[in-house]
Design a protein around this motif. Structure first.
Motif, PDB file in Angstrom:
ATOM      1  N   ASP A   9      16.678  15.813   9.668  1.00 26.63           N
ATOM      2  CA  ASP A   9      17.311  14.519   9.920  1.00 26.63           C
ATOM      3  C   ASP A   9      16.378  13.717  10.816  1.00 26.63           C
ATOM      4  OD1 ASP A   9      19.240  12.579   9.853  1.00 26.63           O
ATOM      5  OD2 ASP A   9      20.404  13.421  11.506  1.00 26.63           O
ATOM      6  N   LEU A  67       1.033   5.656   0.313  1.00 25.21           N
ATOM      7  CA  LEU A  67       0.436   6.982   0.523  1.00 25.21           C
ATOM      8  C   LEU A  67       1.351   7.988  -0.188  1.00 25.21           C
ATOM      9  CD1 LEU A  67      -0.862   6.408   4.150  1.00 25.21           C
ATOM     10  CD2 LEU A  67      -2.247   6.947   2.161  1.00 25.21           C
ATOM     11  N   GLY A  68       2.220   8.662   0.566  1.00 24.77           N
ATOM     12  CA  GLY A  68       3.123   9.620  -0.097  1.00 24.77           C
ATOM     13  C   GLY A  68       4.303   8.947  -0.789  1.00 24.77           C
ATOM     14  N   GLY A  69       4.642   7.739  -0.383  1.00 22.67           N
ATOM     15  CA  GLY A  69       5.754   7.010  -0.990  1.00 22.67           C
ATOM     16  C   GLY A  69       7.127   7.423  -0.492  1.00 22.67           C
ATOM     17  N   THR A  70       7.198   8.337   0.487  1.00 19.60           N
ATOM     18  CA  THR A  70       8.523   8.871   0.867  1.00 19.60           C
ATOM     19  C   THR A  70       9.362   7.854   1.645  1.00 19.60           C
ATOM     20  OG1 THR A  70       7.695   9.920   2.891  1.00 19.60           O
ATOM     21  CG2 THR A  70       7.703  11.271   0.897  1.00 19.60           C
ATOM     22  N   ASP A  71       8.721   6.928   2.329  1.00 17.27           N
ATOM     23  CA  ASP A  71       9.473   5.823   2.935  1.00 17.27           C
ATOM     24  C   ASP A  71       9.628   4.692   1.918  1.00 17.27           C
ATOM     25  OD1 ASP A  71      10.282   6.335   5.637  1.00 17.27           O
ATOM     26  OD2 ASP A  71       8.180   6.353   6.214  1.00 17.27           O
ATOM     27  N   LEU A  72       8.538   4.408   1.247  1.00 16.82           N
ATOM     28  CA  LEU A  72       8.485   3.250   0.354  1.00 16.82           C
ATOM     29  C   LEU A  72       9.515   3.334  -0.775  1.00 16.82           C
ATOM     30  CD1 LEU A  72       6.707   0.839   0.577  1.00 16.82           C
ATOM     31  CD2 LEU A  72       4.962   2.025  -0.750  1.00 16.82           C
ATOM     32  N   THR A  94       2.808  11.542   4.758  1.00 19.74           N
ATOM     33  CA  THR A  94       1.509  11.561   5.445  1.00 19.74           C
ATOM     34  C   THR A  94       1.640  11.065   6.884  1.00 19.74           C
ATOM     35  OG1 THR A  94       1.009   9.299   4.802  1.00 19.74           O
ATOM     36  CG2 THR A  94       0.329  11.044   3.264  1.00 19.74           C
ATOM     37  N   CYS A 100       2.448   3.807   9.827  1.00 16.23           N
ATOM     38  CA  CYS A 100       2.535   2.427   9.296  1.00 16.23           C
ATOM     39  C   CYS A 100       3.962   1.993   9.013  1.00 16.23           C
ATOM     40  CB  CYS A 100       1.723   2.301   8.008  1.00 16.23           C
ATOM     41  SG  CYS A 100      -0.026   2.321   8.311  1.00 16.23           S
ATOM     42  N   ASP A 102       8.755  10.696  13.912  1.00 11.56           N
ATOM     43  CA  ASP A 102       8.538  11.923  14.689  1.00 11.56           C
ATOM     44  C   ASP A 102       7.094  12.115  15.125  1.00 11.56           C
ATOM     45  OD1 ASP A 102      10.954  13.436  15.132  1.00 11.56           O
ATOM     46  OD2 ASP A 102      11.140  13.513  12.957  1.00 11.56           O
ATOM     47  N   LYS A 112      12.843  17.608  19.518  1.00 16.24           N
ATOM     48  CA  LYS A 112      13.574  16.600  18.733  1.00 16.24           C
ATOM     49  C   LYS A 112      15.042  16.977  18.652  1.00 16.24           C
ATOM     50  CE  LYS A 112      13.863  15.126  13.868  1.00 16.24           C
ATOM     51  NZ  LYS A 112      13.154  15.136  12.575  1.00 16.24           N
ATOM     52  N   GLY A 133       1.389   7.196   6.751  1.00 12.75           N
ATOM     53  CA  GLY A 133       2.645   6.563   6.336  1.00 12.75           C
ATOM     54  C   GLY A 133       3.655   6.544   7.465  1.00 12.75           C
ATOM     55  N   ASN A 134       3.723   7.639   8.209  1.00 14.81           N
ATOM     56  CA  ASN A 134       4.655   7.736   9.337  1.00 14.81           C
ATOM     57  C   ASN A 134       4.314   6.682  10.395  1.00 14.81           C
ATOM     58  OD1 ASN A 134       5.739   9.437  11.988  1.00 14.81           O
ATOM     59  ND2 ASN A 134       6.922   9.830  10.143  1.00 14.81           N
ATOM     60  N   LEU A 194       0.853  -1.184   0.000  1.00  8.87           N
ATOM     61  CA  LEU A 194       0.000   0.000   0.000  1.00  8.87           C
ATOM     62  C   LEU A 194       0.889   1.234   0.000  1.00  8.87           C
ATOM     63  CD1 LEU A 194      -2.591  -1.137   2.681  1.00  8.87           C
ATOM     64  CD2 LEU A 194      -2.785  -1.271   0.201  1.00  8.87           C
ATOM     65  N   GLY A 217      11.635  16.036   8.166  1.00 12.53           N
ATOM     66  CA  GLY A 217      12.310  16.331   6.898  1.00 12.53           C
ATOM     67  C   GLY A 217      12.294  17.811   6.565  1.00 12.53           C
ATOM     68  N   LEU A 271      -4.755   0.894   7.071  1.00 15.91           N
ATOM     69  CA  LEU A 271      -5.002   1.997   8.005  1.00 15.91           C
ATOM     70  C   LEU A 271      -5.853   3.045   7.292  1.00 15.91           C
ATOM     71  CD1 LEU A 271      -4.133   3.362  10.818  1.00 15.91           C
ATOM     72  CD2 LEU A 271      -2.570   4.686   9.387  1.00 15.91           C
TER      73      LEU A 271
HETATM   74  C1  LIG Z   1      14.663  12.816   2.916  1.00 17.53           C
HETATM   75  C2  LIG Z   1      13.765  12.194   3.936  1.00 17.53           C
HETATM   76  C3  LIG Z   1      13.695  12.766   5.212  1.00 17.53           C
HETATM   77  C4  LIG Z   1      12.858  12.194   6.169  1.00 17.53           C
HETATM   78  N1  LIG Z   1      12.808  12.780   7.401  1.00 17.53           N
HETATM   79  C5  LIG Z   1      12.003  12.252   8.357  1.00 17.53           C
HETATM   80  C6  LIG Z   1      11.946  12.846   9.665  1.00 17.53           C
HETATM   81  O1  LIG Z   1      12.594  13.860   9.964  1.00 17.53           O
HETATM   82  N2  LIG Z   1      11.130  12.258  10.576  1.00 17.53           N
HETATM   83  C7  LIG Z   1      10.364  11.166  10.303  1.00 17.53           C
HETATM   84  O2  LIG Z   1       9.631  10.692  11.168  1.00 17.53           O
HETATM   85  N3  LIG Z   1      10.395  10.594   9.063  1.00 17.53           N
HETATM   86  C8  LIG Z   1      11.185  11.107   8.092  1.00 17.53           C
HETATM   87  N4  LIG Z   1      11.227  10.523   6.842  1.00 17.53           N
HETATM   88  C9  LIG Z   1      10.394   9.325   6.589  1.00 17.53           C
HETATM   89  C10 LIG Z   1       9.038   9.586   5.881  1.00 17.53           C
HETATM   90  O3  LIG Z   1       9.039  10.757   5.112  1.00 17.53           O
HETATM   91  C11 LIG Z   1       7.861   9.621   6.861  1.00 17.53           C
HETATM   92  O4  LIG Z   1       7.824   8.449   7.635  1.00 17.53           O
HETATM   93  C12 LIG Z   1       6.508   9.823   6.156  1.00 17.53           C
HETATM   94  O5  LIG Z   1       5.562  10.296   7.065  1.00 17.53           O
HETATM   95  C13 LIG Z   1       5.970   8.552   5.500  1.00 17.53           C
HETATM   96  O6  LIG Z   1       4.704   8.847   4.903  1.00 17.53           O
HETATM   97  P1  LIG Z   1       4.365   8.415   3.406  1.00 17.53           P
HETATM   98  O7  LIG Z   1       2.974   8.860   3.160  1.00 17.53           O
HETATM   99  O8  LIG Z   1       5.373   8.886   2.443  1.00 17.53           O
HETATM  100  O9  LIG Z   1       4.428   6.815   3.556  1.00 17.53           O
HETATM  101  P2  LIG Z   1       4.644   5.709   2.429  1.00 17.53           P
HETATM  102  O10 LIG Z   1       6.069   5.675   2.018  1.00 17.53           O
HETATM  103  O11 LIG Z   1       3.622   5.824   1.352  1.00 17.53           O
HETATM  104  O12 LIG Z   1       4.294   4.400   3.293  1.00 17.53           O
HETATM  105  C14 LIG Z   1       5.056   4.058   4.425  1.00 17.53           C
HETATM  106  C15 LIG Z   1       4.706   2.602   4.836  1.00 17.53           C
HETATM  107  O13 LIG Z   1       3.333   2.507   5.198  1.00 17.53           O
HETATM  108  C16 LIG Z   1       2.665   1.510   4.411  1.00 17.53           C
HETATM  109  N5  LIG Z   1       1.325   2.046   4.162  1.00 17.53           N
HETATM  110  C17 LIG Z   1       1.029   3.155   3.451  1.00 17.53           C
HETATM  111  N6  LIG Z   1      -0.294   3.386   3.511  1.00 17.53           N
HETATM  112  C18 LIG Z   1      -0.840   2.434   4.273  1.00 17.53           C
HETATM  113  C19 LIG Z   1      -2.162   2.166   4.731  1.00 17.53           C
HETATM  114  N7  LIG Z   1      -3.186   2.970   4.412  1.00 17.53           N
HETATM  115  N8  LIG Z   1      -2.388   1.098   5.509  1.00 17.53           N
HETATM  116  C20 LIG Z   1      -1.347   0.288   5.862  1.00 17.53           C
HETATM  117  N9  LIG Z   1      -0.063   0.487   5.474  1.00 17.53           N
HETATM  118  C21 LIG Z   1       0.184   1.551   4.690  1.00 17.53           C
HETATM  119  C22 LIG Z   1       3.498   1.392   3.156  1.00 17.53           C
HETATM  120  O14 LIG Z   1       3.290   0.137   2.507  1.00 17.53           O
HETATM  121  C23 LIG Z   1       4.890   1.580   3.715  1.00 17.53           C
HETATM  122  O15 LIG Z   1       5.330   0.380   4.282  1.00 17.53           O
HETATM  123  C24 LIG Z   1      12.061  11.056   5.854  1.00 17.53           C
HETATM  124  C25 LIG Z   1      12.135  10.500   4.567  1.00 17.53           C
HETATM  125  C26 LIG Z   1      12.972  11.056   3.622  1.00 17.53           C
HETATM  126  C27 LIG Z   1      13.017  10.442   2.246  1.00 17.53           C
END
Ligand SMILES: Cc1cc2nc3c(=O)[nH]c(=O)nc-3n(C[C@H](O)[C@H](O)[C@H](O)COP(=O)(O)OP(=O)(O)OC[C@H]3O[C@@H](n4cnc5c(N)ncnc54)[C@H](O)[C@@H]3O)c2cc1C
Length: 295
Positions: free
Chosen positions: A198, A36-41, A116, A122, A129, A190, A119-120, A34, A107, A172
């Motif tokens: 970071d 959302l924003g893809g920033t972890d994925l 999102t 899950c 954070d 933090k 995402g943070n 799944l 970030g 979720l």
């Molecule tokens: C440069 C950089 C800096 C960053 N800095 C920070 C920081 O300072 N602090 C911090 O906490 N994080 C940081 N991150 C991590 C990330 O940006 C956050 O965790 C972000 O909130 C993830 O949200 P997303 O929507 O991009 O998640 P996604 O990448 O879309 O998903 C994250 C995970 O959740 C799963 N998922 C998504 N949607 C659902 C759903 N509806 N139900 C069940 N599972 C689901 C996905 O399969 C994946 O495993 C950073 C990342 C980068 C690339």
């Protein structure tokens, strides 16, 4: 050859309904993730830590991008609400300020436009954070499956680094927060290696509020990240702070207790000892600030 090869090939599908999600999760199993924003994925896929053949984008499902606050029942934040939406929402800043403050530490601005809350949560990173703030507001994960909806306290949702209590056919949908106690004040502090976005070396959120039923006349909730396999609260310290009227010495002791309870592991960002000491220092600092703003 590139030191870091690009993304592996994958198919992108946009879910139009919950039923789409259930059907595809059943049909594709572990080959589907799944999104959302893809920033972890995307980072995990680039590093080959994840190699799903299919990304199922669930941002467009009904309610996923909504923030809904009701005085009696509290706040429901759709899983796809971005961190910039959170950090700039004036209503939330007034009612759940620690959530907004935490969102603002993630970030950088561009990242927060995609990243999102769902995402943070899950991704289940120990250093997430949003986690300490979500814990002090007693957040619950609202999960949807073919069997219906269920809610799970976040403390039970995170099982370990990258591991959650989500069943294979669940997703979720939202995060729910009950109304904060009257008169609550708090903040999130933090410590990272730089101010330019970071991951946390240590993060501490505190929410304090008046409570005449305890000798201290106040209660505190304390949430931490980065210093155990999952984000966590420290009930023993919270209870200790209710026993008698607060003093600076008691707050220092609470910091020592928090340090003892934490169990960080050394990583590229900090040694174990440094993290432990920072748990103490940050806990003391946020507790003092919160106490001040309650007085
Ligand atoms: C440069 C950089 C800096 C960053 N800095 C920070 C920081 O300072 N602090 C911090 O906490 N994080 C940081 N991150 C991590 C990330 O940006 C956050 O965790 C972000 O909130 C993830 O949200 P997303 O929507 O991009 O998640 P996604 O990448 O879309 O998903 C994250 C995970 O959740 C799963 N998922 C998504 N949607 C659902 C759903 N509806 N139900 C069940 N599972 C689901 C996905 O399969 C994946 O495993 C950073 C990342 C980068 C690339």
């Amino acid at each position: 050859m590139l030191a870091r090869p690009g993304l592996p090939e994958f198919e992108y599908i946009r879910a139009g309904s919950s039923q789409d999600v259930f059907d595809l999760l059943k049909e594709k199993g572990a080959d589907l993730k799944l999104m959302l924003g893809g920033t972890d994925l995307f980072v995990q896929m680039r590093d080959r830590a994840q190699g799903p053949g299919i990304l199922l984008d669930v941002k467009g499902l009904p309610g996923m991008q909504e923030i809904d606050y009701r005085q009696r029942s509290g706040l429901t934040i759709g899983a796809a609400v971005t961190l910039n939406q959170l950090s700039t929402d004036l209503d939330l800043k007034e009612k759940y300020p620690v959530l907004c403050q935490a969102a603002d530490t993630v970030g950088n601005y561009q990242l927060r436009n995609r990243a999102t809350l769902g995402g943070n949560i899950c991704n289940a990173s120990p250093s997430a954070d949003m986690a300490p703030a979500a814990l002090v507001y007693e957040g619950e994960a609202v999960l949807e499956s073919p069997r219906g909806e269920r809610s799970l306290a976040l403390e039970q949702f995170w099982l370990g680094p990258g591991s959650t209590a989500l069943e294979g056919d669940e997703y979720l949908k939202a995060i729910h927060f009950p109304p904060p106690p009257p008169g609550a004040r708090g903040s999130y502090l933090k410590l990272g290696r730089s101010r330019m976005g970071d991951l946390a070396i240590v993060g501490v959120a505190v929410l304090g509020y008046p409570d005449k039923s305890v000798p201290a006349g106040l209660r505190f909730r304390i949430g931490l990240n980065s210093t155990a396999p999952t984000p966590y609260r420290i009930p023993a310290v919270e209870e200790f702070l209710t026993r008698e009227p607060l003093t600076e010495d008691l707050i220092s002791l609470a910091g020592e207790m928090a340090m003892e309870i934490s169990s960080p592991i050394e990583d590229v960002r900090a040694t174990e000892l440094y993290q432990k000491k920072m748990v103490r220092n940050l806990t003391v600092k946020v507790l003092k600030e919160t106490w001040e703003s309650l007085r």
